[in-house]
Design a protein around this motif. Structure first.
Motif, PDB file in Angstrom:
ATOM      1  N   ALA A  31       0.813  -1.210   0.000  1.00 15.56           N
ATOM      2  CA  ALA A  31       0.000   0.000   0.000  1.00 15.56           C
ATOM      3  C   ALA A  31       0.844   1.256   0.000  1.00 15.56           C
ATOM      4  CB  ALA A  31      -0.922   0.022   1.219  1.00 15.56           C
ATOM      5  N   ALA A  32       0.370   2.251  -0.716  1.00 12.90           N
ATOM      6  CA  ALA A  32       0.925   3.599  -0.606  1.00 12.90           C
ATOM      7  C   ALA A  32       0.566   4.153   0.767  1.00 12.90           C
ATOM      8  CB  ALA A  32       0.350   4.491  -1.699  1.00 12.90           C
ATOM      9  N   ARG A  33       1.404   5.035   1.280  1.00 13.51           N
ATOM     10  CA  ARG A  33       1.190   5.560   2.629  1.00 13.51           C
ATOM     11  C   ARG A  33      -0.150   6.287   2.747  1.00 13.51           C
ATOM     12  NH1 ARG A  33       4.589   5.256   6.474  1.00 13.51           N
ATOM     13  NH2 ARG A  33       6.321   4.836   5.032  1.00 13.51           N
ATOM     14  N   SER A  34      -0.641   6.868   1.664  1.00 13.06           N
ATOM     15  CA  SER A  34      -1.906   7.603   1.717  1.00 13.06           C
ATOM     16  C   SER A  34      -3.128   6.705   1.607  1.00 13.06           C
ATOM     17  CB  SER A  34      -1.944   8.630   0.578  1.00 13.06           C
ATOM     18  OG  SER A  34      -1.915   7.978  -0.693  1.00 13.06           O
ATOM     19  N   ALA A  35      -2.941   5.407   1.385  1.00 11.30           N
ATOM     20  CA  ALA A  35      -4.068   4.491   1.229  1.00 11.30           C
ATOM     21  C   ALA A  35      -4.825   4.343   2.545  1.00 11.30           C
ATOM     22  CB  ALA A  35      -3.574   3.128   0.751  1.00 11.30           C
ATOM     23  N   THR A  36      -6.108   4.041   2.441  1.00 13.41           N
ATOM     24  CA  THR A  36      -6.939   3.759   3.608  1.00 13.41           C
ATOM     25  C   THR A  36      -7.727   2.486   3.360  1.00 13.41           C
ATOM     26  OG1 THR A  36      -8.752   5.142   2.779  1.00 13.41           O
ATOM     27  CG2 THR A  36      -7.141   6.183   4.277  1.00 13.41           C
ATOM     28  N   PHE A  37      -8.191   1.887   4.458  1.00 12.31           N
ATOM     29  CA  PHE A  37      -8.865   0.597   4.398  1.00 12.31           C
ATOM     30  C   PHE A  37     -10.064   0.601   5.327  1.00 12.31           C
ATOM     31  CE2 PHE A  37      -4.443   0.179   3.441  1.00 12.31           C
ATOM     32  CZ  PHE A  37      -4.376  -0.742   2.408  1.00 12.31           C
ATOM     33  N   GLY A  38     -11.056  -0.246   5.022  1.00 13.63           N
ATOM     34  CA  GLY A  38     -12.184  -0.387   5.930  1.00 13.63           C
ATOM     35  C   GLY A  38     -13.415  -0.934   5.244  1.00 13.63           C
ATOM     36  N   GLN A  39     -14.303  -1.476   6.041  1.00 13.96           N
ATOM     37  CA  GLN A  39     -15.583  -1.978   5.546  1.00 13.96           C
ATOM     38  C   GLN A  39     -16.665  -0.901   5.709  1.00 13.96           C
ATOM     39  OE1 GLN A  39     -13.914  -5.188   4.093  1.00 13.96           O
ATOM     40  NE2 GLN A  39     -16.093  -4.769   3.861  1.00 13.96           N
ATOM     41  N   THR A  40     -17.725  -1.059   4.927  1.00 18.48           N
ATOM     42  CA  THR A  40     -18.798  -0.061   4.937  1.00 18.48           C
ATOM     43  C   THR A  40     -20.192  -0.669   5.086  1.00 18.48           C
ATOM     44  OG1 THR A  40     -18.950  -0.146   2.510  1.00 18.48           O
ATOM     45  CG2 THR A  40     -17.474   1.509   3.456  1.00 18.48           C
ATOM     46  N   GLY A  41     -20.287  -2.011   5.076  1.00 18.41           N
ATOM     47  CA  GLY A  41     -21.580  -2.672   4.945  1.00 18.41           C
ATOM     48  C   GLY A  41     -22.702  -2.155   5.815  1.00 18.41           C
ATOM     49  N   PRO A  42     -22.663  -2.337   7.148  1.00 16.86           N
ATOM     50  CA  PRO A  42     -23.781  -1.885   7.983  1.00 16.86           C
ATOM     51  C   PRO A  42     -24.027  -0.380   7.927  1.00 16.86           C
ATOM     52  CG  PRO A  42     -22.439  -3.474   9.160  1.00 16.86           C
ATOM     53  CD  PRO A  42     -21.685  -3.121   7.908  1.00 16.86           C
ATOM     54  N   LYS A  43     -23.040   0.370   7.485  1.00 16.75           N
ATOM     55  CA  LYS A  43     -23.189   1.827   7.381  1.00 16.75           C
ATOM     56  C   LYS A  43     -23.993   2.224   6.147  1.00 16.75           C
ATOM     57  CE  LYS A  43     -20.304   6.012   7.560  1.00 16.75           C
ATOM     58  NZ  LYS A  43     -18.895   6.494   7.620  1.00 16.75           N
ATOM     59  N   VAL A  44     -23.973   1.376   5.103  1.00 19.17           N
ATOM     60  CA  VAL A  44     -24.653   1.715   3.844  1.00 19.17           C
ATOM     61  C   VAL A  44     -25.789   0.754   3.525  1.00 19.17           C
ATOM     62  CG1 VAL A  44     -22.600   2.821   2.905  1.00 19.17           C
ATOM     63  CG2 VAL A  44     -23.006   0.401   2.412  1.00 19.17           C
ATOM     64  N   GLY A  45     -26.223  -0.029   4.519  1.00 26.00           N
ATOM     65  CA  GLY A  45     -27.330  -0.940   4.299  1.00 26.00           C
ATOM     66  C   GLY A  45     -26.930  -2.221   3.596  1.00 26.00           C
ATOM     67  N   SER A  46     -25.829  -2.830   4.041  1.00 25.51           N
ATOM     68  CA  SER A  46     -25.375  -4.085   3.472  1.00 25.51           C
ATOM     69  C   SER A  46     -24.563  -4.828   4.534  1.00 25.51           C
ATOM     70  CB  SER A  46     -24.537  -3.831   2.213  1.00 25.51           C
ATOM     71  OG  SER A  46     -24.228  -5.050   1.548  1.00 25.51           O
ATOM     72  N   ALA A  47     -23.919  -5.919   4.126  1.00 24.91           N
ATOM     73  CA  ALA A  47     -23.058  -6.674   5.036  1.00 24.91           C
ATOM     74  C   ALA A  47     -21.929  -7.298   4.221  1.00 24.91           C
ATOM     75  CB  ALA A  47     -23.848  -7.758   5.761  1.00 24.91           C
ATOM     76  N   PRO A  48     -20.701  -7.327   4.752  1.00 23.94           N
ATOM     77  CA  PRO A  48     -19.538  -7.799   3.994  1.00 23.94           C
ATOM     78  C   PRO A  48     -19.358  -9.311   4.099  1.00 23.94           C
ATOM     79  CG  PRO A  48     -18.803  -6.903   6.084  1.00 23.94           C
ATOM     80  CD  PRO A  48     -20.304  -6.731   6.048  1.00 23.94           C
ATOM     81  N   VAL A  49     -20.206 -10.068   3.403  1.00 27.29           N
ATOM     82  CA  VAL A  49     -20.256 -11.520   3.592  1.00 27.29           C
ATOM     83  C   VAL A  49     -19.274 -12.287   2.719  1.00 27.29           C
ATOM     84  CG1 VAL A  49     -22.672 -11.426   4.315  1.00 27.29           C
ATOM     85  CG2 VAL A  49     -22.124 -11.776   1.892  1.00 27.29           C
ATOM     86  N   THR A  50     -18.557 -11.608   1.817  1.00 26.86           N
ATOM     87  CA  THR A  50     -17.612 -12.314   0.952  1.00 26.86           C
ATOM     88  C   THR A  50     -16.175 -12.092   1.407  1.00 26.86           C
ATOM     89  OG1 THR A  50     -17.771 -10.467  -0.627  1.00 26.86           O
ATOM     90  CG2 THR A  50     -19.069 -12.437  -1.101  1.00 26.86           C
ATOM     91  N   GLY A  51     -15.955 -12.315   2.683  1.00 29.68           N
ATOM     92  CA  GLY A  51     -14.602 -12.239   3.211  1.00 29.68           C
ATOM     93  C   GLY A  51     -14.517 -11.596   4.574  1.00 29.68           C
ATOM     94  N   ALA A  52     -15.107 -10.441   4.753  1.00 24.24           N
ATOM     95  CA  ALA A  52     -14.892  -9.684   5.986  1.00 24.24           C
ATOM     96  C   ALA A  52     -15.636 -10.254   7.182  1.00 24.24           C
ATOM     97  CB  ALA A  52     -15.283  -8.221   5.785  1.00 24.24           C
ATOM     98  N   THR A  53     -16.631 -11.102   6.963  1.00 24.21           N
ATOM     99  CA  THR A  53     -17.323 -11.720   8.098  1.00 24.21           C
ATOM    100  C   THR A  53     -16.816 -13.122   8.372  1.00 24.21           C
ATOM    101  OG1 THR A  53     -19.083 -12.553   6.646  1.00 24.21           O
ATOM    102  CG2 THR A  53     -19.449 -10.417   7.712  1.00 24.21           C
ATOM    103  N   ASN A  54     -15.818 -13.580   7.632  1.00 20.63           N
ATOM    104  CA  ASN A  54     -15.363 -14.962   7.793  1.00 20.63           C
ATOM    105  C   ASN A  54     -13.844 -15.084   7.612  1.00 20.63           C
ATOM    106  OD1 ASN A  54     -15.734 -14.678   4.833  1.00 20.63           O
ATOM    107  ND2 ASN A  54     -17.866 -15.161   5.303  1.00 20.63           N
TER     108      ASN A  54
END
Length: 254
Positions: A118-141
Motif C-alpha cells: 500500500a501507498a502511505r496515503s491508502a486507507t482501508f475499511g468496511q462499509t456494509g452496515p453503514k450503507v445498508g449491506s453486510a460484507p459476507v464475501t470475506g470480511a465476516t469470515n
C-alpha cells in the motif's frame, strides 16, 4: 470508457480498475472484465491489481441501491463473488497495489489477493452496515483468519477507516511505501517472485486456499440473505444516505 485497463510489463500482468468517477467501484461489467483478465493470466509470472486516479476501489457500486431490484442485486453479488474466486484460483500470485481508498468490497478485494502493498496515503475499511449491506464475501469470515476475530468484527461492524500503517500492523497488508515508490516496490516484489518456480508457487497458493474454501458456503448463504433483504428499509436508507452524503437514519430494530 473501459472498465479496466490491462498492461503486460515483462512477466507481470497489471490490471487497473478504471472508473474514477465512482472511485473504481465495481459493477457486474467491471467484475466480469477482471475475472476474464485473470483467467487469461496463466502465461504470466505475477498479476497486479491497482486503481486509477488515486483511488483503489470503493467496493460494489451503490448507484442503483436507492431503487434496487432483486435481479440487479443478485447479478452484482454473484459477479463480485466470481471475481474474488478468480483471484483465489488464478495460478499466479496476485498482488494488490493499493494506491488509495480500499473501502467495502474494495477492502475485501485486498483480502482476496495473495499479497498487498500500500501507498502511505491508502486507507482501508468496511462499509456494509453503514450503507445498508453486510460484507459476507470475506470480511465476516476469512478476515478473522487474517487479522484475528475481534479485529475482524471491529472492522466489519464499526465501519471505521484504517490508515496504511494500521493495516500493516494488524496483518491486512504486507508493506507500506511512499506513494511515489508504490509501482517500483510492487515491481520489485514481482521480480522476486519471478525468480521462483511457477509450478510450486501455484501449489503453494492453491493449497493455501483451505480457509477460503472452508468459508465458501458462508459466502453463498450470506449472499442469499442479502438478496432476501433487497429493497428493505435499511438497504434503501443506507444507500440513499451514502449517495446524498448524509448520516443514515436507520429504522429501529424489530
Amino acid at each position: 470508457m473501459a472498465d479496466i485497463l490491462t498492461e503486460r510489463k515483462g512477466d507481470t500482468l497489471w490490471i487497473r480498475l478504471n472508473r474514477p468517477e465512482r472511485r473504481n467501484a465495481f459493477d457486474p461489467a467491471m467484475s466480469g472484465a477482471i475475472t476474464e483478465a485473470l483467467q487469461d493470466a496463466a502465461s504470466m509470472r505475477t498479476v497486479v491489481i491497482t486503481g486509477s486516479d488515486g483511488s483503489f476501489c470503493a467496493g460494489g457500486s451503490l448507484q442503483q441501491l436507492g431503487t434496487p431490484t432483486t435481479g440487479e442485486m443478485r447479478g452484482l453479488y454473484q459477479s463480485s463473488l466470481q471475481m474474488l474466486d478468480a483471484i483465489r484460483t488464478c495460478p499466479r500470485p496476485v498482488i494488490a497495489a493499493v494506491n488509495g481508498a480500499a473501502a467495502g468490497g474494495g477492502n475485501e478485494l485486498v483480502m482476496a489477493c495473495d499479497l498487498a502493498i500500500a501507498a502511505r496515503s491508502a486507507t482501508f475499511g468496511q462499509t456494509g452496515p453503514k450503507v445498508g449491506s453486510a460484507p459476507v464475501t470475506g470480511a465476516t469470515n476469512v478476515l478473522g483468519v487474517q487479522i484475528g476475530e475481534k479485529r475482524a468484527k471491529e472492522m466489519a461492524m464499526l465501519c471505521r477507516r484504517y490508515s496504511a500503517e494500521q493495516a500493516e500492523d494488524i496483518g491486512l497488508i504486507n508493506e507500506v511505501v511512499e506513494d511515489d515508490q508504490l509501482v517500483d516496490s510492487v515491481t520489485a516484489w514481482c521480480d522476486e517472485l519471478a525468480m521462483l518456480s511457477p509450478r510450486y508457487l501455484e501449489i503453494t497458493k492453491i493449497s493455501s486456499n483451505i480457509w477460503w474454501n472452508s468459508a465458501r458456503d458462508s459466502f453463498s448463504s450470506g449472499l442469499g440473505m442479502l438478496v432476501q433483504a433487497v429493497g428493505s428499509a435499511d438497504m434503501v436508507e443506507g444507500a440513499t444516505a451514502f449517495l446524498e452524503k448524509r448520516r443514515p437514519g436507520f429504522p429501529e430494530p424489530e
